[in-house]
Design an enzyme around this catalytic site. Sequence first.
Site, PDB file in Angstrom:
ATOM      1  CB  ALA A  62      39.780  50.863  46.315  1.00  0.00           C
ATOM      2  N   GLY A 103      45.479  48.804  45.631  1.00  0.00           N
ATOM      3  CA  GLY A 103      45.098  48.078  44.420  1.00  0.00           C
ATOM      4  C   GLY A 103      45.922  48.526  43.219  1.00  0.00           C
ATOM      5  CD  GLU A 106      46.443  44.200  46.144  1.00  0.00           C
ATOM      6  OE1 GLU A 106      45.469  44.972  46.168  1.00  0.00           O
ATOM      7  OE2 GLU A 106      46.473  43.114  46.751  1.00  0.00           O
ATOM      8  CD  GLU A 126      45.859  47.499  50.379  1.00  0.00           C
ATOM      9  OE1 GLU A 126      47.013  47.654  50.854  1.00  0.00           O
ATOM     10  OE2 GLU A 126      45.643  47.530  49.153  1.00  0.00           O
TER      11      GLU A 126
END
Length: 699
Positions: A62, A103, A106, A126
């Site tokens: 992020a 992210g 991911e 996270e």
Amino acid sequence: MSAAQYEVHGDVAVIKMHNPPVNGLGYELRRGLLDGIRQAEKDSAVKALVLIGADGVFSGGADIREFNTPKMLAEPSLHTVINYLDTTNKPVIAAIDGVCMGGGLELALACHYRVADPKTQVALPEVKLGLLPGAGGTQRLPRLIGAEAALNMIVSGVTLPAKQFKGSPLFDAYAEGNLLEEALAFARRVIEEKRPIRRVRDLSVAHPKPEAYFLFARQSVAAVSKPYPAPLKCLEAVEAAVMKPFDEGLKVERAGFLHLIQTDESKALRHAFFAERAASKIPDVPADTPTREIKKVGVIGGGTMGSGITINFLNAGIPVTLLEMNEQALERGIGNVRRVYEDRAKRGKMKPEEVEQRMALLHPTLSYDDLRDVDLVIEAVFEDINVKEQVFRKLDEVCKPGAILASNTSTLDLNKIASFTKRPQDVIGLHFFSPAHVMRLLEVVRGAQTAKDVLATAMKLAKTIKKTAVVAGVCDGFIGNRMIARYSREAMLMLEEGASPQQVDRAIEAFGFAMGPFRMSDLAGNDVSWFIRKRHYEEHPEMKRLPIADRICELGRFGQKTGAGYYRYEPGRRDPIPDPEVDKIIEEVRRELGITPRKFTAQEIVDRCVLALVNEGAKILEEGIALRASDIDLIYLTGYGFPVYRGGPMFYADLCGLLNVVRTMEKIREQGHPEPQFWEPAPLLARLAEEGKKFNESE
Ligand code: NAD
């Protein structure tokens, strides 16, 4: 330059992510990714797609610059991008190097193939912010590396090199040369061999005994993760990846994420994360302020602090000239430094030759002449203004123009120290915490005349020696110690009123502090605060004495180092043993003061100690001694053992609600506190409470 560049190399389209420094998945990049995928879908000449990061970094996850802004939630979200990738009808190959985290990982997991530089740093971190990977990471990673390895990675947030995954299908190929070329070659093989699109969602997670494994894992995770809720939620999501179909698992992940983001623990961890970043910003000292070069450092005094401070610089490869009063003290100082290194070598944390390399950077001296060419000198002599005066007058005489003159004083007036020199603009406080080579916190004390470039240099230097620097203004005790003095005072007063040291320590430790105030004082040495208290008694003859604390010290009970303080200690042991002698002192003082002891609840004890921090913190903030509430929180998280999951005293007050905080203070006053004036809410606190605001507004 656009955040995602689209290029076509023959029959392969390439999307290059470009959002420095780490290709954070901000709005523009997400938009660019989506546009790129759609463009490739529409172009019949394109047979496959390569996703790569510019400048040797795939993606750090992020974009933290977007946190708490509307862009963070704006569509296309990362979910939407990932959904597009997952369902596109052309094979997508992630070409991964540098950093592939959160992210970013991911996103890579939603691609159909992955080619990686073996040195890439891979993580789903996270959990460190009290969250779980919320964009499919908990469902896809177990399908590629197995449930156990994925659970370990997700629950710990550990960073691993990509090469560690050799043998697992996480990476289909490792690129040893040019990543883009090798990824393109890989894409062409996929096209030529007509390999099917391999969607991770279609794989299943094999585990021989999933029920038994997750039962065991749940117990282990629960045992080590208290009081944090995120690790168990991570476990539930990974368990769902094994037990449920992919889309069901995604729902469990989503529910877990939405739950966690609302928890106080996650809010506190995210607050701490941003506090750390905010602390380096000083409103009137722009980021491009020039700094002075620090290539050589002088340290005055090789005692507890001076030796620890020295180690920081030696570790960073910066030579240190250590000056002491006499040969014996100098030998002791060098011995202090060497002992730390040899201890590390004994524990296998350092090679013997490294000990010698570091020691070779240390230049002991008894002569100020040897400080003529240092760029920075840090004074760590006795806490006595007359000794500081001698030292600073001498430094002013010998140090070269432009050298920074720093003091490690804990309580003395930095402006007065600066006035001993003809260069107050070069004087600054560098307040390290004990043990100085271990503790992360550094209070950078800005004097009335400290030059901006001196301040900027200190902040930069703190990074070099791996410290968390927080700027403080000049006052007695600066931020941390001024507040802790009030906290300890409340603890002492409660002894007079009816509590025992054990009871106070238990309540504060249950709140989450690493150590209660009396165990802490016994560890640090009760004489340290006694010395300061005596000065305060002299400066403010009207102030209320603390007879219990004074009597403890008059009896030579300085704490662990003398085998007795608020507790007693067996020789060579550190566990505190309640001592009837201390009970006797307390009872004696209560009798003398005519106090009938009363009972305290754990909550009352926490309120008295922690809200004392809050009220003093509010004054510090209003006086401009601290730049922002989060700086105060950071000081308490990194220097005073405040529970991280509570985010620091000011954040804790925000979570309680400032009106509630004010109400509790009223109650403390009404109960007949011996210093009711202290419990008058600080004007800033009263105002924010009335206005329904918080100390940390962005939370
Ligand atoms: P210490 O007594 O362990 O060390 C002081 C050293 O300074 C001694 O080795 C002494 O020989 C030397 N010294 C004294 N006068 C000198 C002079 N004129 N020239 C050269 N050397 C001289 O004390 P400490 O605990 O290391 O504290 C040093 C400073 O750091 C004080 O200002 C103290 O307030 C501050 N400080 C201490 C702590 C702590 O926890 N101990 C924490 C932060 C800051």
